[in-house]
Design a protein around this motif. Sequence first.
Motif, PDB file in Angstrom:
ATOM      1  N   THR A  58       3.133   2.243  -1.682  1.00  0.00           N
ATOM      2  CA  THR A  58       3.729   0.938  -1.205  1.00  0.00           C
ATOM      3  C   THR A  58       2.883  -0.185  -1.628  1.00  0.00           C
ATOM      4  O   THR A  58       1.620  -0.013  -2.255  1.00  0.00           O
ATOM      5  N   ALA A  59       3.269  -1.615  -1.377  1.00  0.00           N
ATOM      6  CA  ALA A  59       2.493  -2.767  -1.589  1.00  0.00           C
ATOM      7  C   ALA A  59       1.906  -3.234  -0.252  1.00  0.00           C
ATOM      8  O   ALA A  59       1.182  -4.248  -0.033  1.00  0.00           O
ATOM      9  N   ALA A  60       1.669  -2.406   0.625  1.00  0.00           N
ATOM     10  CA  ALA A  60       1.012  -2.718   2.064  1.00  0.00           C
ATOM     11  C   ALA A  60      -0.442  -2.385   1.669  1.00  0.00           C
ATOM     12  O   ALA A  60      -1.134  -1.544   1.269  1.00  0.00           O
ATOM     13  N   ALA A  61      -1.207  -3.326   2.393  1.00  0.00           N
ATOM     14  CA  ALA A  61      -2.711  -3.337   2.173  1.00  0.00           C
ATOM     15  C   ALA A  61      -3.387  -2.148   2.668  1.00  0.00           C
ATOM     16  O   ALA A  61      -4.352  -1.534   2.345  1.00  0.00           O
ATOM     17  N   ASP A  62      -2.560  -1.617   3.816  1.00  0.00           N
ATOM     18  CA  ASP A  62      -2.925  -0.175   4.325  1.00  0.00           C
ATOM     19  C   ASP A  62      -2.362   0.994   3.652  1.00  0.00           C
ATOM     20  O   ASP A  62      -2.257   2.354   4.286  1.00  0.00           O
ATOM     21  N   GLY A  63      -1.603   0.747   2.443  1.00  0.00           N
ATOM     22  CA  GLY A  63      -0.834   2.047   1.921  1.00  0.00           C
ATOM     23  C   GLY A  63      -1.784   2.975   1.631  1.00  0.00           C
ATOM     24  O   GLY A  63      -3.028   2.812   1.215  1.00  0.00           O
ATOM     25  N   GLU A  64      -1.154   4.225   1.574  1.00  0.00           N
ATOM     26  CA  GLU A  64      -2.233   5.230   1.108  1.00  0.00           C
ATOM     27  C   GLU A  64      -2.686   5.155  -0.294  1.00  0.00           C
ATOM     28  O   GLU A  64      -1.837   4.716  -1.186  1.00  0.00           O
ATOM     29  N   ILE A  65      -3.760   5.433  -0.435  1.00  0.00           N
ATOM     30  CA  ILE A  65      -4.715   5.199  -1.830  1.00  0.00           C
ATOM     31  C   ILE A  65      -4.202   6.361  -2.733  1.00  0.00           C
ATOM     32  O   ILE A  65      -4.448   7.763  -2.266  1.00  0.00           O
ATOM     33  N   VAL A  66      -3.553   6.203  -3.731  1.00  0.00           N
ATOM     34  CA  VAL A  66      -3.263   7.161  -4.771  1.00  0.00           C
ATOM     35  C   VAL A  66      -4.379   7.540  -5.763  1.00  0.00           C
ATOM     36  O   VAL A  66      -4.792   8.611  -6.381  1.00  0.00           O
ATOM     37  N   LEU A  67      -5.100   6.316  -6.173  1.00  0.00           N
ATOM     38  CA  LEU A  67      -6.082   6.334  -7.183  1.00  0.00           C
ATOM     39  C   LEU A  67      -7.041   5.389  -6.980  1.00  0.00           C
ATOM     40  O   LEU A  67      -6.589   4.285  -6.699  1.00  0.00           O
ATOM     41  N   THR A  68      -8.470   5.669  -7.331  1.00  0.00           N
ATOM     42  CA  THR A  68      -9.480   4.649  -7.276  1.00  0.00           C
ATOM     43  C   THR A  68     -10.075   4.291  -8.643  1.00  0.00           C
ATOM     44  O   THR A  68      -9.809   5.118  -9.436  1.00  0.00           O
ATOM     45  N   GLU A 112      10.004   9.594  -2.986  1.00  0.00           N
ATOM     46  CA  GLU A 112      10.174   8.848  -1.633  1.00  0.00           C
ATOM     47  C   GLU A 112      10.768   7.321  -2.044  1.00  0.00           C
ATOM     48  O   GLU A 112      10.816   6.489  -0.819  1.00  0.00           O
ATOM     49  N   GLU A 113      11.151   7.055  -3.144  1.00  0.00           N
ATOM     50  CA  GLU A 113      11.791   5.801  -3.660  1.00  0.00           C
ATOM     51  C   GLU A 113      10.667   4.711  -3.097  1.00  0.00           C
ATOM     52  O   GLU A 113      11.029   3.740  -2.444  1.00  0.00           O
ATOM     53  N   GLN A 114       9.485   4.857  -3.427  1.00  0.00           N
ATOM     54  CA  GLN A 114       8.534   3.759  -2.811  1.00  0.00           C
ATOM     55  C   GLN A 114       7.933   2.925  -3.986  1.00  0.00           C
ATOM     56  O   GLN A 114       8.603   3.265  -5.115  1.00  0.00           O
ATOM     57  N   GLU A 115       7.089   2.056  -3.711  1.00  0.00           N
ATOM     58  CA  GLU A 115       6.584   1.277  -4.740  1.00  0.00           C
ATOM     59  C   GLU A 115       5.086   1.738  -5.146  1.00  0.00           C
ATOM     60  O   GLU A 115       4.426   2.236  -4.340  1.00  0.00           O
ATOM     61  N   LEU A 116       4.473   1.362  -6.317  1.00  0.00           N
ATOM     62  CA  LEU A 116       3.090   1.687  -6.700  1.00  0.00           C
ATOM     63  C   LEU A 116       2.674   0.442  -6.872  1.00  0.00           C
ATOM     64  O   LEU A 116       3.109  -0.652  -7.500  1.00  0.00           O
ATOM     65  N   SER A 117       1.396  -0.023  -6.131  1.00  0.00           N
ATOM     66  CA  SER A 117       0.886  -1.153  -6.326  1.00  0.00           C
ATOM     67  C   SER A 117      -0.480  -1.147  -6.824  1.00  0.00           C
ATOM     68  O   SER A 117      -1.447   0.067  -6.610  1.00  0.00           O
ATOM     69  N   ILE A 118      -0.983  -2.040  -7.405  1.00  0.00           N
ATOM     70  CA  ILE A 118      -2.501  -1.982  -7.975  1.00  0.00           C
ATOM     71  C   ILE A 118      -3.189  -3.235  -7.425  1.00  0.00           C
ATOM     72  O   ILE A 118      -2.702  -4.267  -7.270  1.00  0.00           O
ATOM     73  N   TRP A 119      -4.354  -2.876  -6.832  1.00  0.00           N
ATOM     74  CA  TRP A 119      -5.184  -3.850  -6.245  1.00  0.00           C
ATOM     75  C   TRP A 119      -6.490  -4.246  -6.792  1.00  0.00           C
ATOM     76  O   TRP A 119      -6.977  -2.957  -7.457  1.00  0.00           O
ATOM     77  N   GLY A 120      -6.872  -5.114  -6.869  1.00  0.00           N
ATOM     78  CA  GLY A 120      -8.268  -5.540  -7.418  1.00  0.00           C
ATOM     79  C   GLY A 120      -9.296  -6.240  -6.321  1.00  0.00           C
ATOM     80  O   GLY A 120      -8.915  -5.954  -5.190  1.00  0.00           O
ATOM     81  N   LYS A 121     -10.180  -6.683  -6.669  1.00  0.00           N
ATOM     82  CA  LYS A 121     -11.301  -7.423  -5.836  1.00  0.00           C
ATOM     83  C   LYS A 121     -10.674  -8.290  -5.018  1.00  0.00           C
ATOM     84  O   LYS A 121     -11.117  -8.180  -3.716  1.00  0.00           O
ATOM     85  N   ASP A 122      -9.659  -9.238  -5.380  1.00  0.00           N
ATOM     86  CA  ASP A 122      -9.179 -10.122  -4.282  1.00  0.00           C
ATOM     87  C   ASP A 122      -7.787  -9.832  -3.789  1.00  0.00           C
ATOM     88  O   ASP A 122      -7.260 -10.954  -3.103  1.00  0.00           O
ATOM     89  N   GLY A 123      -7.459  -8.561  -3.891  1.00  0.00           N
ATOM     90  CA  GLY A 123      -6.050  -8.204  -3.237  1.00  0.00           C
ATOM     91  C   GLY A 123      -5.027  -7.479  -4.211  1.00  0.00           C
ATOM     92  O   GLY A 123      -5.490  -7.266  -5.303  1.00  0.00           O
TER      93      GLY A 123
END
Length: 159
Positions: A58-68, A112-123
Amino acid sequence: MKKSLILLCSIFLLSFVLNGCTQGESPVSSAVLSSAPESFSVVLTKEEISKETVFRKTAAADGEIVLTGELIERIEAKHSQGSSPNGYDITFHLTEEGSKQLAEGSSEIVKEEQELSIWGKDGIITSAKMTEPITDGTFVLSGSYGEEEARQYMDQFAK
């Protein structure tokens, strides 16, 4: 025009070499210029990738982390070879463990028809609805990015 551009790039490179990098400079500003003066290529190695780089369900900041970031072998930004020849691709190459985690996580996201989001240092950097799982250990953000945007993204992924 072409000679002026080549001369300008040469002056920039000479200035860069003579002055060196200054502290606090963008990690990506020292990008290696390719033979075409209007393109660039940047590679971040495992040691240069920020641990704040994460893929989330998901695109939520608290979305489950899939990869670090620890499970990314390298990230490359280079001129697109695909359908957007004027853009840049950003390619993530994963470790073996990272490949397994992303395959499992992306399969769940598709189911689950969700989104994958990618986050960096600033969000958040980007997110997309997935239609197929990523199972080969490589993930590409394809060629719709201009050079400046690609540089900014790479800055977000760098320590």
